[in-house]
Design an enzyme around this catalytic site. Structure first.
Site, PDB file in Angstrom:
ATOM      1  CD  GLN A   1      -0.071  -1.333   3.118  1.00 43.93           C
ATOM      2  OE1 GLN A   1       0.389  -2.239   2.425  1.00 43.93           O
ATOM      3  NE2 GLN A   1      -0.403  -1.511   4.395  1.00 43.93           N
ATOM      4  CE1 TYR A   2       1.799   2.549   4.217  1.00 43.13           C
ATOM      5  CE2 TYR A   2       3.474   0.901   4.722  1.00 43.13           C
ATOM      6  CZ  TYR A   2       2.359   1.631   5.092  1.00 43.13           C
ATOM      7  OH  TYR A   2       1.799   1.436   6.333  1.00 43.13           O
TER       8      TYR A   2
ATOM      9  NE  ARG B   1      -3.247   5.412   0.262  1.00 41.51           N
ATOM     10  CZ  ARG B   1      -2.185   4.687   0.564  1.00 41.51           C
ATOM     11  NH1 ARG B   1      -1.668   3.859  -0.328  1.00 41.51           N
ATOM     12  NH2 ARG B   1      -1.619   4.789   1.757  1.00 41.51           N
ATOM     13  CG  HIS B   2      -3.841  10.055   0.979  1.00 45.70           C
ATOM     14  ND1 HIS B   2      -2.548   9.584   1.065  1.00 45.70           N
ATOM     15  CD2 HIS B   2      -4.558   9.333   1.892  1.00 45.70           C
ATOM     16  CE1 HIS B   2      -2.478   8.633   1.972  1.00 45.70           C
ATOM     17  NE2 HIS B   2      -3.675   8.463   2.493  1.00 45.70           N
TER      18      HIS B   2
ATOM     19  NE  ARG C   1      -3.171  10.414   5.135  1.00 43.42           N
ATOM     20  CZ  ARG C   1      -3.433  10.357   6.429  1.00 43.42           C
ATOM     21  NH1 ARG C   1      -3.052  11.363   7.210  1.00 43.42           N
ATOM     22  NH2 ARG C   1      -4.055   9.313   6.951  1.00 43.42           N
TER      23      ARG C   1
ATOM     24  CG  HIS D   1      -8.141   8.087   4.378  1.00 44.24           C
ATOM     25  ND1 HIS D   1      -6.996   8.736   4.801  1.00 44.24           N
ATOM     26  CD2 HIS D   1      -9.177   8.898   4.732  1.00 44.24           C
ATOM     27  CE1 HIS D   1      -7.322   9.881   5.376  1.00 44.24           C
ATOM     28  NE2 HIS D   1      -8.642  10.002   5.351  1.00 44.24           N
ATOM     29  CG  ASP D   2      -4.578   2.999   2.595  1.00 41.49           C
ATOM     30  OD1 ASP D   2      -4.926   3.900   3.383  1.00 41.49           O
ATOM     31  OD2 ASP D   2      -3.683   2.175   2.883  1.00 41.49           O
TER      32      ASP D   2
END
Length: 437
Positions: free
Chosen positions: A38-39, A65-66, A150, A330-331
């Protein structure tokens, strides 16, 4: 020169003839970057395919997602502690550890990094060029964001990139910021009884991390790293890389195979945290799905879960019959939404001790930084008859939708798609009540 959200927005005053991508290379090949789970930075999961002949897009719903960020406070604290333990070793055997001689942990907390701002800006450019035919001076994208700095900055950079690509002809504004302390379909913080993925991720960590810990502890006597330290140090690779836009020294401490194991750690985190492996995971995506159905059908939102009734009942804050909607989230929430929709269903639950190489649940393809879900509504004509259809793309990959009679090209009739969403239309079939009971 490093960018900020504000700098990118100001830079949008220029005139753009084509997409002028601003997201820099991070210095690694895509294969490695996609092991960061996820990163991972955004990459298309497939090449975008235009709708079939006879079909035209008449509405787009974007959920994004951001962009890339600094670690959350608790994660950053753990990473700093593990990094200092390694840096404090008595000695090092290997040049790959040389960077630790002058190492200082200096990452911020939570906020969007310049790389993440650029990701959102570039997404705005791309989405303008792809969907410009849906726009007019009176038909602009309607933009919402969850109330996290964010996420808001990502939305603003997206609008700036969109305006830049249109030569400032179309400059969408962020119309709604949803307070995360209230009902919010773009955040997953409304289900206090939800479980965690700790058991499953710990099980997998105890499979893949011990050999790595043994290897690094042998090369760095006195570090005394535990299995959890390994996970923290591996996470520093993507976080320092996106923050500095240059390879982190921690990336060189692990092999590609080891990073593939780390990627599976991320898969388990989301599958058992917000996905199908968590009883109260999918229900947290129900509110957004019901909002999506309202937009697709032009009918008021019908939902008794986490929608904000005040916002959704107003044509100012939840307009219907527009051609372009853009939401920023968000994720974790996106994972819940995928699961509520019925995407990425696995034949068997993910095994916490052995990855299935055939799985489609791979979060680097699902929710990388700046990852996106797009639902297209189409008008298709065949044999003299015209009908409305839906197709869904996740990071540009058309999703199979057997649950609504996918014709083989990713299309379902609008009626069949709406009918297929019984879990959402029935407010989670009782699961929402379990969130607070």
């Amino acid at each position: 020169m490093l960018r900020t959200a504000a700098a990118i927005a100001l830079g949008a005053k220029l005139v753009a003839a084509t997409i002028n991508y601003t997201t820099p290379s991070l210095g690694f090949n895509q294969t490695l970057e996609q092991t960061w789970a996820q990163y991972s930075p955004y990459y298309p999961a497939a090449e975008y395919v235009a709708p079939p002949d006879g079909c035209s897009i008449i509405q787009v719903n974007l959920l994004q997602r951001h962009g890339a960020r600094y670690p959350k406070k608790s994660d950053g604290k753990a990473m700093k502690k593990s990094a200092e333990a390694l840096a404090g070793a008595n000695s090092f055997n290997g040049s790959e550890y040389d960077f630790l001689a002058n190492y200082t942990y200096d990452l911020g907390t939570d906020d969007l990094v310049p790389y993440g701002a650029a990701q959102s800006y570039d997404a705005g450019q791309l989405h303008y060029t792809r969907y410009a035919s849906l726009l007019s001076e009176t038909m602009m994208p309607f933009v919402r964001a969850s109330d996290s700095e964010r996420v808001v900055e990502s939305a603003l950079n997206w609008t700036a990139g969109f305006a830049y690509a249109s030569n400032q002809l179309y400059a969408p504004v962020l119309s709604v910021i949803i307070d995360q302390s209230t009902n919010d379909t773009l955040d997953d913080d409304m289900c206090p009884n939800v479980g965690t993925s700790t058991t499953e991720t710990t099980d997998w960590m105890d499979v893949f991390a011990p050999a790595i810990a043994d290897r690094i502890n042998a090369a760095a006597p006195g570090a005394n790293l535990a299995n959890s330290d390994i996970v923290n140090l591996m996470a520093l690779c993507p976080f320092e890389t996106v923050a500095n836009e240059a390879p982190s020294g921690f990336c060189g401490l692990f092999t590609l195979d080891e990073f593939n194991d780390y990627e599976y750690y991320g898969d388990l985190t989301d599958y058992y945290g917000n996905g199908y492996g968590q009883q109260l995971g999918p229900v947290q995506g129900v509110g957004y799905v019901n909002e999506l159905l309202a937009r697709l059908t032009g009918q008021p939102v019908q939902d008794e879960t986490q929608t904000n009734y005040t916002l959704d009942s107003s044509p100012t804050t939840f307009p219907l019959n527009l051609t372009f909607y853009a939401d920023f989230s968000h994720d974790n929430q996106m994972i819940s939404i995928y699961s509520a929709l019925g995407l990425f269903v696995q034949p068997e639950a993910l095994d916490p001790t052995q990855p299935d190489t055939e799985r489609t649940w791979m979060v680097y393809k699902m929710v990388p930084f700046s990852g996106r879900l797009i639902t297209e509504k189409l008008s298709c004509t065949a044999d003299g008859e015209t009908g409305e259809y839906v197709r869904i793309l996740v990071n540009d990959a058309v999703q199979p939708m057997d649950f609504c009679g996918d014709t083989g090209n990713g299309l379902c009739t609008l009626d069949n798609f709406v009918e297929s969403q019984q879990f959402a239309r029935l407010n989670g079939e009782g699961d929402w009540a379990l969130c607070t009971d």
